[in-house]
Motif scaffolding. Structure first.
Motif, PDB file in Angstrom:
ATOM      1  N   ILE A  79      88.363  32.444  69.271  1.00  0.00           N
ATOM      2  CA  ILE A  79      88.221  33.893  69.083  1.00  0.00           C
ATOM      3  C   ILE A  79      87.529  34.148  67.752  1.00  0.00           C
ATOM      4  CG2 ILE A  79      89.428  36.095  68.887  1.00  0.00           C
ATOM      5  CD1 ILE A  79      91.648  34.895  70.608  1.00  0.00           C
ATOM      6  N   GLU A  80      86.369  34.761  67.816  1.00  0.00           N
ATOM      7  CA  GLU A  80      85.575  35.028  66.619  1.00  0.00           C
ATOM      8  C   GLU A  80      85.872  36.433  66.086  1.00  0.00           C
ATOM      9  OE1 GLU A  80      81.547  34.412  67.718  1.00  0.00           O
ATOM     10  OE2 GLU A  80      81.851  32.341  68.362  1.00  0.00           O
ATOM     11  N   GLY A  81      85.267  36.741  64.991  1.00  0.00           N
ATOM     12  CA  GLY A  81      85.392  38.082  64.436  1.00  0.00           C
ATOM     13  C   GLY A  81      86.266  38.161  63.212  1.00  0.00           C
ATOM     14  N   GLY A  82      87.163  37.180  63.052  1.00  0.00           N
ATOM     15  CA  GLY A  82      88.036  37.223  61.881  1.00  0.00           C
ATOM     16  C   GLY A  82      89.111  38.284  62.015  1.00  0.00           C
ATOM     17  N   PRO A  83      89.752  38.606  60.880  1.00  0.00           N
ATOM     18  CA  PRO A  83      90.812  39.630  60.929  1.00  0.00           C
ATOM     19  C   PRO A  83      90.244  41.033  61.216  1.00  0.00           C
ATOM     20  CG  PRO A  83      90.397  38.918  58.676  1.00  0.00           C
ATOM     21  CD  PRO A  83      89.594  38.019  59.545  1.00  0.00           C
ATOM     22  N   THR A 108      84.166  40.268  71.316  1.00  0.00           N
ATOM     23  CA  THR A 108      83.719  40.260  72.712  1.00  0.00           C
ATOM     24  C   THR A 108      82.839  39.050  72.999  1.00  0.00           C
ATOM     25  OG1 THR A 108      83.811  42.677  72.784  1.00  0.00           O
ATOM     26  CG2 THR A 108      82.481  41.597  74.466  1.00  0.00           C
ATOM     27  N   LEU A 109      82.060  38.610  71.990  1.00  0.00           N
ATOM     28  CA  LEU A 109      81.168  37.465  72.184  1.00  0.00           C
ATOM     29  C   LEU A 109      81.902  36.128  72.144  1.00  0.00           C
ATOM     30  CD1 LEU A 109      78.101  38.628  70.050  1.00  0.00           C
ATOM     31  CD2 LEU A 109      78.311  38.578  72.541  1.00  0.00           C
ATOM     32  N   SER A 110      83.192  36.153  71.909  1.00  0.00           N
ATOM     33  CA  SER A 110      83.966  34.904  71.904  1.00  0.00           C
ATOM     34  C   SER A 110      83.993  34.308  73.309  1.00  0.00           C
ATOM     35  CB  SER A 110      85.397  35.178  71.427  1.00  0.00           C
ATOM     36  OG  SER A 110      85.388  35.769  70.138  1.00  0.00           O
ATOM     37  N   ARG A 147      90.750  39.887  76.388  1.00  0.00           N
ATOM     38  CA  ARG A 147      90.111  40.503  75.214  1.00  0.00           C
ATOM     39  C   ARG A 147      90.792  41.828  74.868  1.00  0.00           C
ATOM     40  NH1 ARG A 147      84.862  43.737  76.265  1.00  0.00           N
ATOM     41  NH2 ARG A 147      86.547  44.947  77.181  1.00  0.00           N
ATOM     42  N   ASP A 148      91.081  42.637  75.886  1.00  0.00           N
ATOM     43  CA  ASP A 148      91.741  43.920  75.629  1.00  0.00           C
ATOM     44  C   ASP A 148      93.146  43.722  75.073  1.00  0.00           C
ATOM     45  OD1 ASP A 148      89.479  45.162  76.533  1.00  0.00           O
ATOM     46  OD2 ASP A 148      90.237  45.553  78.552  1.00  0.00           O
TER      47      ASP A 148
END
Length: 453
Positions: A79-83, A108-110, A147-148
């Motif tokens: 899961i990308e994006g960090g905190p 979302t791109l994860s 994701r949601d």
């Protein structure tokens, strides 16, 4: 004397014989008519029972859909994006929204498919199956579901949670037996490994048939047919019915009252009455052409909007309400009007205080008949663009939407017939249930109004 008496007796006997034969023919005619009526009713009820039986037998299983109960691990490495960004005093609201949007984009791109795959493989670690075949087991919307869940609660990162994921439409077909299991592998929708894994999960209780609440809460979907629902079509039909009730009922009832109680009897009113009666017999698709020409092309109202659909259905419903309301007004005895006028009441007082209250049950029945007819119409809505694929729930009557009967029409033509044939019957059950509810409300209100009258 004796001959005359014998002749008189013969004549009387012949007359009695003729009367007896005449009575016999009349009784036979009455018996034939009575039995013809009974057979007609039985045949009609039989056809209705067959229709409802077919719809229920096909549609009810669709309300229970195969669902996988697995445990998903929200892997921090995938899961990308960090905190998640937090509001800060030094950042403006616009900067915070921009940071949030970027975070959601990165999340979302994860690789959510990898998380879905791991969740399924954990339940069958010894299964030798390719990733593509494994993901065919679940709906393509599974990754958006996880994701949601992460969007709703980022604290699940690094945790393993139990989740219920819908099986794909093809898996549901296989498990429900709507596709022939004896077909060769080349003609099956799923690979042999996927089919075996699905049967194994059912035997182990990992896949169960749960009630498909998403039919009522989700919108239509082409990428994930298993998650397709009726929420958007239901709201579109609701907005249209509101428009029909707000416009057609007052205009139709007022027109009927004027034509029946106040309008002079001349050739103009006769011409209007003839045209109203003729409009009731005009095919509904003609109203669709009229609506597309007037409301969309001339007035510039948006296509596929429930407002336009409601206006078209209002035009179609008006003749029904006017004719039925006028019949109710004619059924009021003239003596009531004469008595009211004789006691000094004005024309308005006679109509609105004495005649109209007696017609409320009839007017209510006419309204419900008209609204139910409008609720089930499809043809005029196709011509104003309401057959377009809409994947959102309309927020206002001006937003693009579809309607329940149009959704049934669209699902009926879907290429995945094994799955959508049952889903179409389920949508018909929902539509019929809505119409029966309207009729039940009408009968309840009519009974109460009749008691008051």
């Amino acid at each position: 004397m004796t001959d005359a008496l014998l002749s008189t007796n013969d004549t009387s006997k012949a007359r009695r014989e003729r009367v007896r034969k005449s009575l016999g023919r009349r009784h036979r005619s009455e018996t034939i008519f009575r039995w013809a009526g009974i057979l007609s009713i039985v045949a009609a009820l039989g056809f209705v029972a067959i229709l409802f039986g077919m719809i229920l037998s096909k549609g009810l299983p669709s309300f229970w859909q195969s669902t996988l109960h697995v445990e998903a691990y929200f892997d921090p490495e995938l899961i990308e994006g960090g905190p998640q960004p937090q509001p800060q005093d030094s950042a403006s609201p616009a900067e915070y929204q921009q940071a949030m949007a970027q975070w959601q984009r990165n999340v979302t791109l994860s690789n959510w498919n990898a998380i879905v795959e791991r969740a399924v493989r954990t339940s069958a670690p010894d299964a030798d199956i390719e990733t593509r075949d494994l993901l065919e087991l679940v709906t393509t919307a599974a990754r958006f579901q996880l994701r949601d869940m992460y969007f709703a609660n980022p604290d699940v990162l690094g945790q393993t949670l139990p989740v219920s994921i819908l099986a794909s439409a093809n898996t549901d077909n296989w498990l429900k037996g709507t596709i022939n299991r004896e077909l060769a592998d080349a003609r099956q929708q799923l690979s042999a490994e996927t089919r075996q894994l699905a049967d194994r999960f059912v035997a182990e209780g990992i896949i169960t048939f749960d009630f498909a609440w998403h039919i009522f809460t989700n919108v239509d979907s082409r990428s994930a047919p298993a998650t397709a629902g009726l929420a958007g079509a239901f709201m579109g039909s609701l907005y249209m019915m509101i428009v029909v009730i707000v416009l057609a009922v007052p205009i139709g009832v007022a027109s009927a009252i004027y034509l029946e109680e106040f309008a002079p009897k001349n050739r103009w009113t006769d011409l209007i009455e003839i045209n109203i009666n003729n409009l009731a017999a005009v095919p509904s698709i003609v109203f669709g052409l009229l609506g597309a020409a007037v409301f969309i092309n001339y007035l510039g109202l948006p296509r596929s909007a429930p407002l336009v659909g409601g206006l078209v259905l209002t035009l179609m419903t008006l003749p029904t309400i006017i004719i039925a309301t006028r019949s109710s007004l004619r059924a009021v005895p003239p003596s009531l009007r004469q008595a009211a006028l004789g006691l000094g009441a004005s024309k308005n007082q006679t109509v609105f205080h004495h005649v109209l209250p007696l017609t409320f049950p009839g007017i209510l029945t006419a309204t419900i008949i008209g609204v139910a007819q409008a609720l089930g119409e499809t043809a005029p809505l196709l011509l104003i663009g309401m057959s377009a694929f809409i994947a959102n729930i309309p927020a206002t009557p001006l937003d693009s939407a579809t309607a329940l009967p149009v959704q049934i029409y669209l699902w009926q033509g879907n290429e995945n017939r094994n799955f959508f044939e049952a889903r179409t019957s389920a949508a018909i059950i929902v539509l019929l249930g809505l119409m029966l509810l309207l009729n039940a409300i009408a009968i309840f209100l009519r009974t109460r109004l009749e008691r008051r009258a």
